[in-house]
Write an enzyme that holds these catalytic residues in place. Structure first.
Site: not given
Ligand code: RB5
Length: 147
Positions: A98, A8, A133
């Site tokens: 593991h 993201d 494992h």
């Molecule tokens: C986005 O702001 C943030 O929440 C996302 O990148 C992440 O850290 C979520 O776990």
């Protein structure tokens, strides 16, 4: 071996370093985005990467968000995905040795690009130890079957 990578906006800053590490290891990769720091929703990118692994387009994956937590939680909802949240070199090694993780998640707000590069190199050059494992990983799979 092909690696699916997705992030993201919070993990975008690590993507280039991860791709450089993959290229130096001569590993093929497929980049599912995102491709800028414009805000997006991390579950969408976990889904793209995990579906690519489940349908055989890739064998392993790298997921990046702000912390690596949310995108890792989303990834672990997919059957057959073992996503390890990586914050240090020891865990990068153990996640493969593991746990036979097939996806790692990292956070652009907690991990530097140089560290992410080193973690990717460590994870993808470590072999699963198998043996006792394997039995434990099989038990994780068995839990999925019971759900
Ligand atoms: C986005 O702001 C943030 O929440 C996302 O990148 C992440 O850290 C979520 O776990």
């Amino acid at each position: 071996m092909k690696v699916a990578i997705g992030c993201d906006h919070g993990g975008y800053c690590l993507k280039e370093a991860c791709i450089r590490a993959l290229q130096e290891l001569s590993l093929e990769y497929v980049d599912f985005g995102t491709f800028s720091e414009e805000s997006v929703d991390y579950p969408d990118y976990a889904e793209k990467v995990c579906k690519a692994i489940r349908n055989g387009e890739a064998e392993q994956g790298i997921l990046l968000c702000g912390t690596g937590i949310g995108i890792g939680i989303a990834a672990n909802k997919f059957k057959g995905i073992r996503c390890a949240h990586i914050t240090d070199l020891f865990c990068a090694e153990m996640a493969k040795l593991h746990n036979n993780a097939n996806v790692i998640s990292m956070g652009g707000r907690i991990t530097s690009p140089d560290d992410a590069y080193a973690f990717v190199k460590k994870f993808f050059t470590t072999e699963f130890a198998g043996g006792r494992h394997q039995k434990r990983v099989d038990k994780i799979t068995a839990i999925e079957e019971k759900e």
